[in-house]
Motif scaffolding. Structure first.
Motif, short mmCIF file in Angstrom:
data_model
loop_
_atom_site.label_atom_id
_atom_site.label_comp_id
_atom_site.label_asym_id
_atom_site.label_seq_id
_atom_site.Cartn_x
_atom_site.Cartn_y
_atom_site.Cartn_z
N GLU A 1 -64.20 -50.69 45.83
CA GLU A 1 -63.50 -52.05 46.24
C GLU A 1 -62.18 -51.84 46.38
O GLU A 1 -61.73 -52.90 46.87
N TYR A 2 -61.35 -50.98 45.95
CA TYR A 2 -60.16 -50.78 46.20
C TYR A 2 -59.55 -50.57 47.48
O TYR A 2 -58.61 -50.94 48.11
N ARG A 3 -60.65 -50.34 48.54
CA ARG A 3 -60.42 -50.25 49.80
C ARG A 3 -60.22 -51.45 50.66
O ARG A 3 -59.75 -51.49 51.60
N GLY A 4 -60.71 -52.70 50.05
CA GLY A 4 -60.65 -53.89 50.57
C GLY A 4 -61.82 -54.14 51.43
O GLY A 4 -62.37 -53.28 52.16
N TYR A 5 -62.32 -55.24 51.52
CA TYR A 5 -63.38 -55.98 52.24
C TYR A 5 -63.82 -56.96 52.37
O TYR A 5 -63.25 -58.15 51.38
N ASP A 6 -64.58 -57.62 53.25
CA ASP A 6 -64.99 -59.27 53.23
C ASP A 6 -66.35 -59.64 53.48
O ASP A 6 -66.67 -60.71 53.62
N SER A 7 -67.20 -58.38 53.16
CA SER A 7 -68.71 -58.63 53.08
C SER A 7 -69.17 -57.40 52.76
O SER A 7 -68.63 -56.30 52.79
N ALA A 8 -70.54 -57.52 52.39
CA ALA A 8 -71.00 -56.30 51.73
C ALA A 8 -72.85 -56.34 51.97
O ALA A 8 -73.31 -57.71 52.29
N GLY A 9 -73.25 -55.31 51.99
CA GLY A 9 -74.89 -55.31 52.01
C GLY A 9 -75.47 -54.10 51.75
O GLY A 9 -74.97 -53.00 51.68
N ILE A 10 -76.51 -54.10 51.46
CA ILE A 10 -77.45 -52.92 51.29
C ILE A 10 -78.66 -52.79 52.32
O ILE A 10 -79.26 -53.82 52.68
N ALA A 11 -79.47 -51.77 52.51
CA ALA A 11 -80.77 -51.80 53.04
C ALA A 11 -81.39 -50.57 52.20
O ALA A 11 -81.09 -49.47 51.90
N THR A 12 -82.77 -51.25 52.02
CA THR A 12 -83.74 -49.85 51.46
C THR A 12 -84.86 -50.08 52.15
O THR A 12 -85.27 -50.80 53.14
N LEU A 13 -85.75 -49.17 52.05
CA LEU A 13 -87.21 -48.81 52.55
C LEU A 13 -88.31 -49.39 51.51
O LEU A 13 -88.10 -49.04 50.31
N VAL A 14 -88.94 -50.63 51.75
CA VAL A 14 -89.95 -51.21 51.02
C VAL A 14 -91.09 -51.00 51.90
O VAL A 14 -91.26 -51.51 52.72
N ASN A 15 -92.24 -50.21 51.19
CA ASN A 15 -93.67 -49.93 51.82
C ASN A 15 -93.23 -49.31 53.26
O ASN A 15 -94.02 -49.83 54.36
N GLY A 16 -92.36 -48.49 53.52
CA GLY A 16 -91.98 -48.00 54.71
C GLY A 16 -91.34 -48.89 55.56
O GLY A 16 -90.88 -48.22 56.75
N GLY A 17 -91.02 -50.06 55.29
CA GLY A 17 -90.27 -50.72 56.20
C GLY A 17 -88.74 -51.17 55.51
O GLY A 17 -88.48 -50.90 54.59
N ILE A 18 -87.89 -51.48 56.46
CA ILE A 18 -86.72 -51.73 55.90
C ILE A 18 -86.33 -53.14 55.51
O ILE A 18 -86.72 -54.17 56.33
N GLU A 19 -85.75 -53.12 54.50
CA GLU A 19 -85.28 -54.50 53.79
C GLU A 19 -83.70 -54.64 53.44
O GLU A 19 -83.27 -53.62 53.36
N ARG A 20 -83.13 -55.72 53.94
CA ARG A 20 -81.75 -55.84 54.04
C ARG A 20 -81.38 -56.86 53.17
O ARG A 20 -82.28 -58.08 53.05
#
Length: 607
Positions: A25-44
């Motif tokens: 967080e020290y880097r500064g930001y204004d939005s955030a997100g993650i993506a994982t693989l669920v049953n082989g597909g991309i979830e964000r």
């Protein structure tokens, strides 16, 4: 200064990704997100604003998956919202990115013509769509990424996952740092090792141009030519200094090498590369009616302000005075209403600069702080603040703080000029394009660190060194001399090249190195003439120019280095890098304490 985290784990990684992002967080930001693989597909999952918003979203809509990537973003082109937040994805690939893709418009036009539909306003999506294009043609994730990397121009760090490949992540670095973490049957990726601190003590660092294929069992690393390479894996205690230094010997060298990233991150807060315009933060006063500018600072920050004087006067046609903070208020200068006073300080706590701010405020001036610490006293007491995103700077001799100050001041100069109707849209676009290319040009030059180290050997025995420059290169000469004095304890002085015959030329002999900052701008010929005067008197010239400038020099100097060619407006930012590296390597040759030179403190909080 975006943050990247990636994990190939044995359990659901979403909570660990969020924790890793919190450490960035020290880097500064204004939005955030993650993506994982669920049953082989991309979830964000993506959210505007602070990480708390992303955490609440994940509570409402949890996501599973043992592999994932996360990101905190500073908005560049495209407003800070969920649509523009990272990761960017197609059905086949998800990407997080730190940096600037200079040729994204070209790639976007090409891919759109081939049927790809873009959903965001970001340069990053061009990377995801390009990789997706190659995957659709039947290439493997590794080959699709390798082919895509060949097309990208700019400074960037990438983390990539692929649908249907729950045990593969790809990382790539060009100018922006990336660390790999090695676990037991797990692998990790981070913008810096701080993000990985609780996860592993085994860290390696990708070098510039490297890319890596990560699986749960380890990483295969390739260099820019595609050859398999080995990078040292270090066992480190995360509470110690080594983790902060990364693979570098000193904090100062680490911070020099962080400059492509922090310059790009700072640019991203104001530069819209798609429209090639500058958007300054909202200010409580109108730059278009300011009648005079006064810049006040100390040390290295004073030299950043001195460069800005050239920029603002030339572009915005506004008179600018630059004052040393410790002298300013004792003159009791008269100040007309309607003026703007700009205060530059890395820490935001410099006592003399703070006192000058209070004097200007008491005399009816608009006040603007330019600091690296948003909670600092100077930031709190000024009417408005412009932030550098240099991140923590541990080395006493300022490096990345200086270049990010220059970036902010360059953008401010353009914004002032536009507010006053002093430049055309074409000129603004040209400068913005030049600014967008700076991170990549800095990264390109940093790959030649060994050449600077060899140059330094011939300077380390000198008792006196002169630095010369003209125009906006004059403050860089002053800054170069200051850096050498600070960390090598060699006496050095910076001069305007035209002042050579007004005294300093008396010092010239074969024992005095003369460092010349000489990009091929409108003043090149005059500076080159001064070089001839030095050479004629047996002086040992070290000549920094671009290839054209080196080739045009009639008499060969003691040493010359050709920097990447850039627009003269941005040359001061690029030419700050060689004088930093030269000072560093001279100090190493002399065996001084680079990070904590004698008698100096990082922040001067008393007069």
């Amino acid at each position: 200064m975006c943050g990247i985290v990636g994990i190939i784990g044995k359990q659901d990684v979403a909570p660990l990704l969020v924790e890793g992002l919190k450490r960035l967080e020290y880097r500064g930001y204004d939005s955030a997100g993650i993506a994982t693989l669920v049953n082989g597909g991309i979830e964000r999952r993506r959210a505007e604003g602070k990480l708390a918003n992303l955490a609440r979203l994940l509570e409402d809509k949890p996501v599973a998956g043992g592999i994932g990537i996360g990101h905190t973003r500073w908005a560049t082109h495209g407003v800070p919202n969920e649509r523009n937040a990272h990761p960017h994805a197609t059905q086949r690939v998800a990407v997080v990115h730190n940096g600037i893709i200079e040729n994204f418009q070209e790639l976007k036009a090409e891919l759109t013509a081939q049927g790809h539909v873009f959903e965001s306003d970001t340069d990053t999506e061009a990377v995801a769509q390009l990789i997706d294009h190659h995957l659709a043609q039947g290439l493997s994730p590794r080959d699709a990424t390798a082919k895509s990397l060949e097309r990208l121009r700019g400074a960037f760090a990438l983390g990539i996952i692929f649908a249907g490949h729950p045990d593969m992540m790809i990382a790539a670095r060009q100018g922006s740092p990336l660390a790999l973490g090695y676990g037991e049957g797990e692998m990790y990726l981070g913008s810096d090792a701080l993000a990985l601190a609780p996860l592993t003590q085994r860290i390696s660092y990708l070098l510039d141009g490297d890319w890596a294929v990560l699986t749960a069992d380890g990483a295969t690393i390739f260099d820019r030519d595609g050859a398999t390479v080995t990078r040292e894996v270090r066992l480190t205690q995360f509470s110690g200094a080594l983790i902060g230094k990364g693979q570098h010997r000193h904090f100062m060298l680490k911070e020099i090498f962080e400059q492509p990233e922090v310059i790009g991150g700072t640019l991203n807060t104001m530069l819209n590369p798609a429209e090639r315009t500058i958007t300054l933060p909202s200010l409580p006063f109108d730059l278009g009616v300011v009648n005079r500018v006064r810049i006040i600072a100390c040390g290295t920050s004073f030299y950043a302000g001195s460069v800005a004087k050239y920029w603002i006067e030339k572009l915005a046609r506004l008179p600018v005075e630059v004052d040393i903070a410790s002298e300013f208020r004792y003159r009791e200068p008269p100040m007309e209403p309607g003026g703007l006073a700009i205060f530059i300080s890395q820490s935001g706590e410099t006592a003399d600069t703070l006192a000058a701010l209070r004097y200007c405020r008491a005399h009816g001036q608009h006040t603007l702080a330019l600091v690296n610490v948003p909670e600092s006293t100077i930031s709190r007491e000024a009417e408005a603040t412009l932030l550098t995103l240099a991140g923590p700077e541990i080395g006493v001799a300022s490096t990345k703080a200086f270049t990010t100050q220059l970036v902010v001041l360059a953008c401010l100069a353009v914004g002032m000029a536009r507010s006053r109707g002093a430049i055309s849209g074409e000129t603004e676009a040209e400068i913005c394009q030049a600014l967008a290319e700076v991170p990549a040009r800095v990264a390109e030059f940093l790959r030649r660190d060994d050449e600077i180290r060899l140059m330094a050997q011939g300077i380390s025995e000198a008792r006196d060194v002169l630095y010369l420059g003209r125009g906006a290169s004059f403050p860089i000469a002053l800054e170069g001399a200051l850096k050498l004095k600070e960390i090598s304890y060699i006496h050095a002085e910076g001069y305007a090249a035209g002042e050579l015959k007004h005294g300093p030329i008396a010092l010239i002999d074969d024992s005095v190195p003369v460092i010349v900052i000489c990009p091929t701008d409108e003043l090149y010929e005059k500076t080159a003439s001064n070089v001839q005067e030095v050479v004629a008197r047996g002086g040992r010239v070290v000549f920094f120019s671009d290839q054209e400038g080196v080739d045009r020099l009639a008499s060969p100097p003691f040493a010359a280095m050709a920097l990447p060619a850039v627009n003269p407006f941005v040359a001061p930012i690029l030419y700050a890098i060689p004088v930093q590296l030269l000072a560093y390597h001279v100090a190493i040759a002399k065996g001084t304490d680079v990070d904590q030179p004698r008698n100096l403190a990082k922040s001067v909080t008393v007069e």
